[in-house]
Design a protein around this motif. Structure first.
Motif, mmCIF file in Angstrom:
data_model
loop_
_atom_site.group_PDB
_atom_site.id
_atom_site.type_symbol
_atom_site.label_atom_id
_atom_site.label_comp_id
_atom_site.label_asym_id
_atom_site.label_seq_id
_atom_site.Cartn_x
_atom_site.Cartn_y
_atom_site.Cartn_z
ATOM 1 N N LYS A 194 0.909 -1.576 -0.059
ATOM 2 C CA LYS A 194 -0.258 0.594 -0.092
ATOM 3 C C LYS A 194 0.249 0.575 0.025
ATOM 4 C CE LYS A 194 -0.168 0.130 5.397
ATOM 5 N NZ LYS A 194 -1.208 0.482 6.439
ATOM 6 N N GLU A 195 -0.116 2.282 -0.137
ATOM 7 C CA GLU A 195 1.268 3.398 0.277
ATOM 8 C C GLU A 195 1.445 4.001 1.042
ATOM 9 O OE1 GLU A 195 0.447 8.553 -1.424
ATOM 10 O OE2 GLU A 195 -1.293 6.870 -1.954
ATOM 11 N N GLN A 196 2.663 4.455 1.292
ATOM 12 C CA GLN A 196 3.442 4.259 2.564
ATOM 13 C C GLN A 196 3.922 6.578 2.029
ATOM 14 O OE1 GLN A 196 6.211 1.900 3.998
ATOM 15 N NE2 GLN A 196 4.963 1.856 5.736
ATOM 16 N N THR A 197 3.821 7.052 3.605
ATOM 17 C CA THR A 197 4.605 8.087 3.220
ATOM 18 C C THR A 197 5.497 8.440 4.255
ATOM 19 O OG1 THR A 197 2.874 9.305 2.270
ATOM 20 C CG2 THR A 197 4.266 11.119 3.015
ATOM 21 N N ILE A 198 6.586 8.225 3.754
ATOM 22 C CA ILE A 198 8.092 9.058 5.027
ATOM 23 C C ILE A 198 8.145 10.726 4.725
ATOM 24 C CG2 ILE A 198 10.547 9.396 5.086
ATOM 25 C CD1 ILE A 198 10.686 6.536 3.426
ATOM 26 N N SER A 199 7.386 11.473 6.261
ATOM 27 C CA SER A 199 7.562 12.795 6.293
ATOM 28 C C SER A 199 9.224 12.773 6.079
ATOM 29 C CB SER A 199 7.361 13.007 6.718
ATOM 30 O OG SER A 199 7.345 14.385 7.390
ATOM 31 N N VAL A 200 10.306 13.013 5.323
ATOM 32 C CA VAL A 200 11.845 14.345 6.264
ATOM 33 C C VAL A 200 11.364 15.310 6.473
ATOM 34 C CG1 VAL A 200 13.779 14.065 4.698
ATOM 35 C CG2 VAL A 200 12.317 12.485 3.549
ATOM 36 N N SER A 201 10.824 16.476 5.582
ATOM 37 C CA SER A 201 10.930 17.652 6.793
ATOM 38 C C SER A 201 9.196 18.049 6.060
ATOM 39 C CB SER A 201 12.097 18.390 6.110
ATOM 40 O OG SER A 201 11.985 18.397 4.498
ATOM 41 N N GLY A 202 8.741 19.290 6.465
ATOM 42 C CA GLY A 202 8.164 20.325 6.447
ATOM 43 C C GLY A 202 7.663 20.062 4.891
ATOM 44 N N ALA A 203 9.006 20.008 3.974
ATOM 45 C CA ALA A 203 8.994 20.830 3.002
ATOM 46 C C ALA A 203 9.447 19.074 1.889
ATOM 47 C CB ALA A 203 9.866 21.404 2.229
ATOM 48 N N PHE A 204 9.353 18.094 1.934
ATOM 49 C CA PHE A 204 10.047 17.285 1.408
ATOM 50 C C PHE A 204 9.462 15.811 2.530
ATOM 51 C CE2 PHE A 204 12.974 13.367 0.434
ATOM 52 C CZ PHE A 204 12.663 13.352 -0.660
ATOM 53 N N GLN A 205 8.621 15.273 1.219
ATOM 54 C CA GLN A 205 8.125 13.502 1.891
ATOM 55 C C GLN A 205 8.192 13.242 0.117
ATOM 56 O OE1 GLN A 205 5.795 16.303 1.790
ATOM 57 N NE2 GLN A 205 6.335 17.101 3.777
ATOM 58 N N ILE A 206 7.937 11.726 0.758
ATOM 59 C CA ILE A 206 8.863 10.608 -0.282
ATOM 60 C C ILE A 206 7.314 9.582 -0.275
ATOM 61 C CG2 ILE A 206 10.087 8.530 -1.450
ATOM 62 C CD1 ILE A 206 12.049 9.595 0.140
ATOM 63 N N ASN A 207 6.848 9.519 -0.862
ATOM 64 C CA ASN A 207 5.593 8.197 -1.570
ATOM 65 C C ASN A 207 5.833 6.763 -2.032
ATOM 66 O OD1 ASN A 207 3.531 10.090 0.052
ATOM 67 N ND2 ASN A 207 3.195 10.727 -2.340
ATOM 68 N N THR A 208 6.132 5.836 -0.972
ATOM 69 C CA THR A 208 6.254 4.950 -1.996
ATOM 70 C C THR A 208 4.886 3.701 -2.056
ATOM 71 O OG1 THR A 208 6.438 3.541 0.968
ATOM 72 C CG2 THR A 208 8.341 4.609 -0.349
ATOM 73 N N PHE A 209 5.177 2.782 -2.993
ATOM 74 C CA PHE A 209 4.618 1.954 -3.230
ATOM 75 C C PHE A 209 5.166 0.758 -3.858
ATOM 76 C CE2 PHE A 209 3.712 6.700 -4.646
ATOM 77 C CZ PHE A 209 2.332 6.128 -5.060
ATOM 78 N N ASP A 210 4.772 0.026 -3.297
ATOM 79 C CA ASP A 210 4.797 -1.584 -3.818
ATOM 80 C C ASP A 210 5.958 -1.942 -3.215
ATOM 81 O OD1 ASP A 210 2.506 -2.389 -5.135
ATOM 82 O OD2 ASP A 210 3.377 -1.513 -6.492
ATOM 83 N N LEU A 211 6.507 -1.312 -1.681
ATOM 84 C CA LEU A 211 7.813 -1.735 -1.771
ATOM 85 C C LEU A 211 8.626 -3.217 -0.664
ATOM 86 C CD1 LEU A 211 10.196 0.018 -0.307
ATOM 87 C CD2 LEU A 211 8.474 -0.096 1.862
ATOM 88 N N ARG A 212 9.181 -3.327 -1.355
ATOM 89 C CA ARG A 212 9.955 -4.607 -0.553
ATOM 90 C C ARG A 212 11.319 -4.268 -0.182
ATOM 91 N NH1 ARG A 212 9.328 -10.895 -1.655
ATOM 92 N NH2 ARG A 212 9.641 -11.626 0.415
ATOM 93 N N VAL A 213 11.872 -4.216 1.104
ATOM 94 C CA VAL A 213 13.706 -4.204 1.098
ATOM 95 C C VAL A 213 13.757 -4.929 2.071
ATOM 96 C CG1 VAL A 213 12.744 -1.862 3.124
ATOM 97 C CG2 VAL A 213 14.879 -1.913 1.618
ATOM 98 N N GLN A 214 15.412 -5.267 2.239
ATOM 99 C CA GLN A 214 15.675 -5.727 3.446
ATOM 100 C C GLN A 214 17.685 -5.296 2.550
ATOM 101 O OE1 GLN A 214 15.981 -10.187 2.631
ATOM 102 N NE2 GLN A 214 17.419 -10.501 4.346
ATOM 103 N N PRO A 215 18.303 -4.625 3.812
ATOM 104 C CA PRO A 215 19.412 -4.139 3.648
ATOM 105 C C PRO A 215 20.322 -4.983 4.395
ATOM 106 C CG PRO A 215 18.439 -2.368 5.750
ATOM 107 C CD PRO A 215 16.973 -4.015 4.696
ATOM 108 N N PHE A 216 20.079 -5.843 4.868
ATOM 109 C CA PHE A 216 20.558 -7.128 5.612
ATOM 110 C C PHE A 216 21.100 -7.817 5.544
ATOM 111 C CE2 PHE A 216 20.736 -2.856 8.685
ATOM 112 C CZ PHE A 216 21.311 -2.389 7.880
ATOM 113 N N ASN A 217 21.253 -8.962 5.933
ATOM 114 C CA ASN A 217 22.071 -10.630 5.768
ATOM 115 C C ASN A 217 20.693 -11.290 4.638
ATOM 116 O OD1 ASN A 217 22.878 -10.437 8.031
ATOM 117 N ND2 ASN A 217 20.927 -10.685 9.466
ATOM 118 N N VAL A 218 21.373 -10.979 2.908
ATOM 119 C CA VAL A 218 20.836 -11.313 1.957
ATOM 120 C C VAL A 218 21.205 -12.478 1.706
ATOM 121 C CG1 VAL A 218 20.114 -10.880 -0.541
ATOM 122 C CG2 VAL A 218 19.935 -9.053 0.964
#
Length: 413
Positions: free
Chosen positions: A336-360
């Protein structure tokens, strides 16, 4: 004397080391080279990684990426003298070395970032277990980047050198050779990539709507698949649709990231991991992941710098985030859509997200923790609270009914 400062993760400060020594894996290399009078003569801070393609004994080709710069030494780094110009020499890993040379430009008040050499040893069985040819391979690249004296060279953009099956990547570079009077300059000389471009990928602009107005719909971004490799193989995986929202002077800009025209790189350390995206519009978009409590990972920092259509550069950073939390050894997934609020002037909307930054493992995602579990966890205390409230109401009703009957019995007596 030679002093080195290495910052392992942005925001965690700097550690100062003097003399020539090895250090732990680093996120950024920072060097402060001093002369016999302990005055700074050369300053540099930079990121780099390397991808090497080699032929195997089976006559096929494999690729190795070097991003974990552990056990680093700096033997041979020097301020320069009458016979030799300044140079930075770095040794890391097993039989791997890197060097950059600087020369003064004759009859000019400038110097040149002259050349870079990179050497690796295919006899290293850990890194090149099945290499057909064994021995030391050295790659030379002539740069001739001219920099005015008493000015520091900056290049945040990704610089890529490709030569003899080796790809070298550099970013967030700061360097000043021939430092005068021991003082590093605050005046910057930008690389061509960092200078404002006259041709910028269009960004959709919409006026910030009033409370009753509906915003102009923007199409869903394309799916992007990103990965980062180190000496052990793939160490970070990310699949996502990304939409950037910037607000400046009450004007909102919506920008969908196009994976086909977006480059990516990064690095993996035991407790931090970096995924960096860049394109003709995006100077850099960093996703920094961290480990907490030794058993979970999360998105800790987002750092962005990008060009707007008016020619200005928008930059912001937040290193105190807490998104995409999941156990180590698993991946995080949210369709589903998620919003990352980085600052009052900048947000990132993500869709269909999957992430693995460790132990791949074997270049594939591990079992995913879905963001719907977060919703379930949020509903559980609400349900329990509602149930307890219902029980309390029933108890109170029973109490008042019993009290009423009690009083009625006294009246009859």
């Amino acid at each position: 004397m030679v002093c080195f400062r290495l910052s392992s993760v942005p925001g965690l400060g700097l550690v100062l080391f003097c003399l020539v020594l090895g250090v732990v894996r680093s996120y950024a290399l920072e060097l402060n080279l001093t002369d016999s009078g302990k005055a700074t003569c050369l300053y540099a801070k930079w990121h780099m990684n390397f991808t090497i393609q080699y032929e195997t004994t089976n006559k096929t080709y494999k690729t190795v990426t070097i991003s974990d710069l552990d056990t680093v030494t700096y033997n041979g780094s020097m301020c320069g003298d009458d016979q030799n110009g300044p140079k930075i020499a770095v040794q890391f890993g097993s039989g791997i070395s890197w060097m950059v040379n600087f020369t003064m430009v004759s009859s000019s008040s400038s110097y040149s970032i002259d050349s870079i050499s990179f050497s690796y040893n295919t006899s290293n069985r850990t890194m090149f277990p099945d290499a057909e040819d064994k021995g030391i391979v050295t790659v030379y690249d002539h740069l001739a980047i001219k920099v005015p004296l008493n000015v520091i060279f900056r290049c945040n953009s990704l610089l890529t050198l490709e030569n003899n099956n080796v790809v070298q990547r550099y970013w967030d570079v700061l360097v000043q050779a021939f430092v005068q009077n021991g003082t590093v300059s605050t005046e910057e000389h930008l690389c061509d990539q960092d200078k404002t471009s006259t041709t910028v990928t269009p960004i959709i602009h919409t006026t910030v709507p009033s409370p009753t107005a509906k915003p102009t719909p923007v199409e869903k971004p394309e799916i992007g698949k990103y990965s980062v490799n180190n000496t052990n193989g793939t160490c970070l995986l990310a699949t996502m649709r990304l939409q950037l929202n910037i607000t400046q002077d009450k004007v909102s800009s919506v920008f969908n990231i196009k994976p086909n025209s977006t480059d990516f790189t990064g690095s993996c350390d035991p407790h931090t991991a970096l995924l960096r995206l860049n394109s003709s519009t995006i100077k850099y978009l960093d996703f920094v992941f961290a480990v907490k409590n030794e058993n979970r990972f999360y998105l800790k920092e987002v750092n962005v710098s990008m060009y707007l259509v008016n020619g200005s550069v928008f930059s912001t950073v937040n290193d105190n985030l807490s998104y995409w939390d999941a156990p180590l050894g698993s991946s995080y997934m949210c369709n589903k859509e998620q919003t990352i609020s980085v600052s009052g002037a900048f947000q990132i909307n993500t869709f269909d997200l999957r992430v693995q930054p460790f132990n791949v493992t074997k270049g594939k995602y591990s079992t995913a923790q879905d963001c719907s579990a977060d919703d379930d966890n949020f509903l559980v205390p609400i349900a329990v609270g509602a149930a307890l409230a219902g029980v309390l109401i029933l108890v109170l009703l029973a109490y008042f009914i019993g009290l009423k009957h009690h009083h009625a019995g006294y009246e009859q007596f």
